[in-house]
Scaffold this motif. Structure first.
Motif, PDB file in Angstrom:
ATOM      1  N   LEU A 237      -3.006 -18.103  -6.459  1.00  0.00           N
ATOM      2  CA  LEU A 237      -4.360 -18.665  -6.505  1.00  0.00           C
ATOM      3  C   LEU A 237      -5.367 -17.628  -6.020  1.00  0.00           C
ATOM      4  CD1 LEU A 237      -3.867 -22.320  -5.207  1.00  0.00           C
ATOM      5  CD2 LEU A 237      -4.268 -21.540  -7.550  1.00  0.00           C
ATOM      6  N   GLU A 238      -4.955 -16.874  -5.006  1.00  0.00           N
ATOM      7  CA  GLU A 238      -5.814 -15.817  -4.468  1.00  0.00           C
ATOM      8  C   GLU A 238      -5.139 -14.480  -4.747  1.00  0.00           C
ATOM      9  OE1 GLU A 238      -8.684 -14.004  -3.581  1.00  0.00           O
ATOM     10  OE2 GLU A 238      -9.019 -16.115  -3.015  1.00  0.00           O
ATOM     11  N   PRO A 239      -5.450 -13.834  -5.895  1.00  0.00           N
ATOM     12  CA  PRO A 239      -4.712 -12.641  -6.310  1.00  0.00           C
ATOM     13  C   PRO A 239      -4.698 -11.536  -5.257  1.00  0.00           C
ATOM     14  CG  PRO A 239      -6.155 -13.409  -8.052  1.00  0.00           C
ATOM     15  CD  PRO A 239      -6.496 -14.207  -6.846  1.00  0.00           C
ATOM     16  N   THR A 240      -5.791 -11.391  -4.494  1.00  0.00           N
ATOM     17  CA  THR A 240      -5.868 -10.282  -3.544  1.00  0.00           C
ATOM     18  C   THR A 240      -4.887 -10.454  -2.387  1.00  0.00           C
ATOM     19  OG1 THR A 240      -7.691 -11.441  -2.489  1.00  0.00           O
ATOM     20  CG2 THR A 240      -8.259  -9.685  -4.048  1.00  0.00           C
ATOM     21  N   SER A 241      -4.347 -11.661  -2.222  1.00  0.00           N
ATOM     22  CA  SER A 241      -3.431 -11.892  -1.103  1.00  0.00           C
ATOM     23  C   SER A 241      -2.035 -11.364  -1.374  1.00  0.00           C
ATOM     24  CB  SER A 241      -3.368 -13.388  -0.792  1.00  0.00           C
ATOM     25  OG  SER A 241      -2.773 -14.061  -1.903  1.00  0.00           O
ATOM     26  N   ILE A 242      -1.749 -11.007  -2.648  1.00  0.00           N
ATOM     27  CA  ILE A 242      -0.365 -10.673  -2.999  1.00  0.00           C
ATOM     28  C   ILE A 242       0.042  -9.311  -2.450  1.00  0.00           C
ATOM     29  CG2 ILE A 242       1.269 -10.348  -4.895  1.00  0.00           C
ATOM     30  CD1 ILE A 242      -0.540 -12.181  -6.577  1.00  0.00           C
ATOM     31  N   ILE A 247       3.498  -5.491   0.775  1.00  0.00           N
ATOM     32  CA  ILE A 247       3.655  -4.320   1.636  1.00  0.00           C
ATOM     33  C   ILE A 247       4.250  -4.753   2.973  1.00  0.00           C
ATOM     34  CG2 ILE A 247       2.364  -2.542   2.903  1.00  0.00           C
ATOM     35  CD1 ILE A 247       0.581  -2.348   0.357  1.00  0.00           C
ATOM     36  N   ALA A 248       3.785  -5.915   3.414  1.00  0.00           N
ATOM     37  CA  ALA A 248       4.308  -6.459   4.662  1.00  0.00           C
ATOM     38  C   ALA A 248       5.793  -6.774   4.530  1.00  0.00           C
ATOM     39  CB  ALA A 248       3.533  -7.713   5.061  1.00  0.00           C
ATOM     40  N   ALA A 249       6.221  -7.132   3.313  1.00  0.00           N
ATOM     41  CA  ALA A 249       7.631  -7.473   3.084  1.00  0.00           C
ATOM     42  C   ALA A 249       8.494  -6.222   2.907  1.00  0.00           C
ATOM     43  CB  ALA A 249       7.768  -8.360   1.850  1.00  0.00           C
ATOM     44  N   GLY A 250       7.866  -5.054   3.015  1.00  0.00           N
ATOM     45  CA  GLY A 250       8.638  -3.819   2.981  1.00  0.00           C
ATOM     46  C   GLY A 250       8.771  -3.190   1.608  1.00  0.00           C
ATOM     47  N   ILE A 251       7.965  -3.641   0.647  1.00  0.00           N
ATOM     48  CA  ILE A 251       8.008  -3.036  -0.685  1.00  0.00           C
ATOM     49  C   ILE A 251       7.167  -1.761  -0.654  1.00  0.00           C
ATOM     50  CG2 ILE A 251       7.462  -3.361  -3.134  1.00  0.00           C
ATOM     51  CD1 ILE A 251       9.533  -5.359  -2.330  1.00  0.00           C
ATOM     52  N   PRO A 252       7.722  -0.618  -1.108  1.00  0.00           N
ATOM     53  CA  PRO A 252       6.910   0.598  -1.103  1.00  0.00           C
ATOM     54  C   PRO A 252       5.719   0.478  -2.068  1.00  0.00           C
ATOM     55  CG  PRO A 252       9.029   0.966  -2.181  1.00  0.00           C
ATOM     56  CD  PRO A 252       9.089  -0.396  -1.570  1.00  0.00           C
ATOM     57  N   ALA A 253       4.630   1.090  -1.699  1.00  0.00           N
ATOM     58  CA  ALA A 253       3.387   0.940  -2.470  1.00  0.00           C
ATOM     59  C   ALA A 253       3.547   1.438  -3.905  1.00  0.00           C
ATOM     60  CB  ALA A 253       2.254   1.698  -1.777  1.00  0.00           C
ATOM     61  N   GLY A 275      14.750 -13.630  -3.119  1.00  0.00           N
ATOM     62  CA  GLY A 275      14.439 -13.393  -1.703  1.00  0.00           C
ATOM     63  C   GLY A 275      12.965 -13.064  -1.517  1.00  0.00           C
ATOM     64  N   LEU A 276      12.451 -12.200  -2.416  1.00  0.00           N
ATOM     65  CA  LEU A 276      11.059 -11.776  -2.319  1.00  0.00           C
ATOM     66  C   LEU A 276      10.108 -12.955  -2.478  1.00  0.00           C
ATOM     67  CD1 LEU A 276       9.160  -9.339  -2.019  1.00  0.00           C
ATOM     68  CD2 LEU A 276       9.214  -9.107  -4.498  1.00  0.00           C
ATOM     69  N   LEU A 277      10.454 -13.866  -3.405  1.00  0.00           N
ATOM     70  CA  LEU A 277       9.616 -15.052  -3.623  1.00  0.00           C
ATOM     71  C   LEU A 277       9.540 -15.874  -2.328  1.00  0.00           C
ATOM     72  CD1 LEU A 277       8.002 -16.958  -5.449  1.00  0.00           C
ATOM     73  CD2 LEU A 277      10.147 -18.002  -6.177  1.00  0.00           C
ATOM     74  N   GLY A 278      10.729 -16.040  -1.647  1.00  0.00           N
ATOM     75  CA  GLY A 278      10.762 -16.783  -0.387  1.00  0.00           C
ATOM     76  C   GLY A 278       9.853 -16.146   0.652  1.00  0.00           C
ATOM     77  N   VAL A 279       9.913 -14.806   0.735  1.00  0.00           N
ATOM     78  CA  VAL A 279       9.091 -14.094   1.713  1.00  0.00           C
ATOM     79  C   VAL A 279       7.606 -14.330   1.437  1.00  0.00           C
ATOM     80  CG1 VAL A 279       8.428 -11.804   2.526  1.00  0.00           C
ATOM     81  CG2 VAL A 279      10.840 -12.338   2.162  1.00  0.00           C
TER      82      VAL A 279
END
Lengths: 317, 355
Positions: A237-242, A247-253, A275-279
């Protein structure tokens, strides 16, 4: 009418035109009751392979069996059970749709009455009622595709070869085609479909054969490609929040991208995706969509391409 | 499926397509118009005082038949010369080849359809042929044999056209080659015959004995006394057309002229164009006398030149040689064409496509 055993078996087929090696080594099997996709870039030998299956071209080497019949030794036996929809939209311009189907049925040995009845059935099946008595030159590309499919079905074949059946069809007609092909497969027919529209084949085909430069790609290589990392598209709903949440979940930029409709993330397995969806959800991102950005076939196809050419946008040659 | 039922479907398919095309009707209309003009002109000449009351039906009839042959050979290659490769170009040949009809049925079906389409020109000329019979002097045997030979010759052209369209990849090229084949038979044979005859010449040594009149000044004298002079010889060369006449037998017009029995009037003159051309061609069979004696001193020196009827009677017919050659060409073209249309194909002509 339909045989329960059979299907298409191709082993080590090779075919050259002069110095051009169109098909170098293709082997595969297609089973009755399934839809098999034939996937490969332009010029990879798909149409040449279909012409050999359709008894029009003789292979230089290798063997082909269609319901157990060899198209080189006994082409008539193959023709009686095989329907071929060519990629070229040839039709007798001055004849009507109905006459075209009737004459084709007669060429399969049906008598005049049987041919007339079969033509009516097929016009019904592909929904060309309004155009049934118009000359075929007035047909649009998509309507010609329908006629071509009807012509391939004239003699109720148990093996169907469809070369680019969906090209030129509008979205509604594509869905109808998909339903029809699935139904034909459910009746026990062996169906081989080649198409460039990979997303569409995904929903249509049970299995796929990948060809490249005239050769079929080994099952191991396909398996490797299938399990490689693929992009997933995330919408919220808020695209900028993704992105911050990722990055917080540890995905490299550098594994995060974007396209017109969402954020793209490269993920290698479905477990990790789940797992990523859950995070993301637990981080408070209001996720509306979380799905692979490419279909299974497209993903495998592109991966095979990039491994071969060292680039992702390769078009084969 | 029997061979003939498959053939019938292909013939039906071809004719349906043609009947729906405008071009064929336009050609047929122009043809009828031209034949009507020819009939009218010949009719006017026949009624004129010059021809008197002689029977001119044979001339008019043979002229119309030749006209049908001329236009038929001009139109048949266009109707048949792209039968197979045109269909390959439009992508419909392969859709037939995957059905249960064989390549022989496809090629022969197209040949039969082309033949029928060309025979329509003969059918369209029937009213004019009937008119010509009203002029009298028309032999039934001439009608029977000429129509039969004309139909066969049109079939030969259709077969060559369809065969070439299956052998050659490009429609334009096969149509042009069909026309060249027609030209080779119709004109090429004439040119080869003429050039051959002129190229090979023989020396003639003629001995002439002339009367020498007694009057010293050489003027004509009432007493009409003369003595025979000593023989003089002169040499000149003459073309040897007699060595090349078999070439002419391959000409379709000659086949038509030669197959019909000669029709002569009481003076030994031809009564139709077939006989006129036939006796002309047959005269070429006669070997020239290479050492003639012309004795103008005695009565028998003035030999009468032979009539057409006498030439006809002293020479041999050749139509079966020409017709056999044409039928062989036609069968060869069709056989080769069928072989080139066979599927599954092993070899493809360069530039051709399967579907």
């Amino acid at each position: 009418m339909l045989t329960t055993t059979g299907g298409i078996a191709v082993e080590g087929v090779r075919r050259s035109f002069g110095s051009v090696r169109a098909v170098t080594n293709i082997s595969f099997e297609a089973r009755p009751g399934t839809v098999t996709a034939l996937v490969g870039p332009n010029g990879s030998g798909k149409t040449t392979l279909l012409l050999m299956l359709a008894t029009l071209l003789a292979p230089d080497e290798g063997s082909i069996r269609i319901n157990g019949h060899d198209p080189v030794v006994d082409p008539l036996a193959v023709r009686a059970i095989m329907g071929w929809m060519p990629d070229a939209l040839g039709s007798w311009a001055s004849l009507t749709v109905r006459t075209t189907l009737q004459l084709t049925a007669r060429m399969y040995g049906r008598d005049v009455a049987q041919a007339a009845a079969r033509a009516d059935e097929l016009i019904d099946l592909v929904e060309l009622w309004e155009l049934a008595d118009r000359p075929t030159r007035v047909l649009s590309r998509g309507q010609k595709q329908k006629l071509s499919l009807a012509r391939a079905l004239v003699h109720d074949p148990s093996v169907l070869l469809l070369d680019e059946p969906a090209s030129g069809l509008d979205p509604a007609a594509r869905i109808e085609l998909r339903i029809l092909v699935r139904r034909l497969a459910a009746e026990g027919r062996t169906i081989l479909v080649s198409s460039h529209v990979l997303a569409e084949l995904d929903e249509l085909a049970d299995t796929a054969i990948y060809v490249e430069r005239g050769a079929s790609i080994s099952a191991e290589r396909v398996a490797r490609a299938t399990s490689s990392a693929r992009p997933w598209r995330i919408r919220a709903l808020e695209p900028t929040s993704i992105v911050p949440a990722l990055i917080a979940a540890g995905i490299p930029a550098d594994a995060i991208g974007a396209d017109g409709s969402g954020i793209l993330v490269s993920v290698d397995t479905e477990q990790r995706a789940a797992g990523l969806l859950g995070v993301l959800v637990s981080a408070g991102v209001e996720v509306t969509s979380f799905s692979p950005a490419t279909g299974d076939l497209e993903h495998t196809f592109l991966d095979l391409q990039s491994r071969h050419d060292g680039r992702v946008d390769g078009s084969g040659r | 499926m029997s061979f003939f039922s498959g053939l019938k479907v292909i013939v039906g398919l071809e004719l349906r397509q043609r009947v729906r095309g405008v071009a064929w009707y336009v050609l047929l209309g122009i043809f009828v118009l031209l034949v009507a003009i020819v009939t009218l002109l010949v009719g006017v000449v026949a009624r004129s005082s010059y021809m008197g009351n002689s029977e001119t039906g044979g001339w008019l009839y043979s002229l119309i038949i030749y006209f049908v042959l001329l236009l038929g050979t001009l139109i048949a290659p266009a109707l048949s010369g792209n039968a197979v490769n045109g269909e390959r170009d439009s992508g419909t040949l392969a859709t037939m080849q995957v059905t249960l009809v064989s390549s022989a049925q496809i090629v022969l079906g197209k040949f039969v359809a082309s033949w029928i389409a060309t025979l329509a020109f003969l059918v369209a000329s029937i009213p004019f042929l009937l008119i010509s019979s009203a002029f009298g002097g028309l032999a039934p045997i001439t009608v029977l044999l000429s129509v039969l030979a004309l139909a066969l010759e049109l079939g030969v052209i259709a077969a060559i056209g369809v065969g070439l369209s299956a052998i050659l990849a490009r429609p334009l090229f096969s149509i042009v080659v069909s026309y060249l084949a027609v030209a080779a038979l119709s004109l090429g044979t004439l040119i080869a015959f003429g050039l051959g005859g002129i190229a090979v010449q023989s020396e003639v040594r003629a001995t002439t004995i002339s009367p020498v009149y007694s009057s010293s000044d050489g003027s004509y004298n009432e007493s009409n006394t003369f003595t025979c002079g000593s023989p003089t010889t002169s040499t000149y060369s003459t073309p040897r057309f007699d060595l090349f006449w078999p070439i002419l037998s391959a000409n379709p017009y000659v086949v038509l002229a030669d197959i019909t029995p000669g029709q002569f009037d009481s003076h030994g003159n031809p009564q139709d164009l077939f006989t006129a051309i036939g006796s002309g061609v047959r005269a070429a069979q006669i070997t020239p006398d290479l050492s003639p004696d012309y004795d103008y001193c005695s009565e028998n020196g003035y030999s009468m030149s032979k009539t057409s009827e006498e030439i006809y009677a002293s020479t041999v017919p050749s139509w079966f040689v020409g017709l056999a050659l044409h039928l062989l060409l036609a069968a060869g073209a069709l056989t080769w064409g069928i072989a080139r249309t066979k599927t599954p194909a092993r070899k493809l002509a360069s530039g051709s496509r399967v579907a």
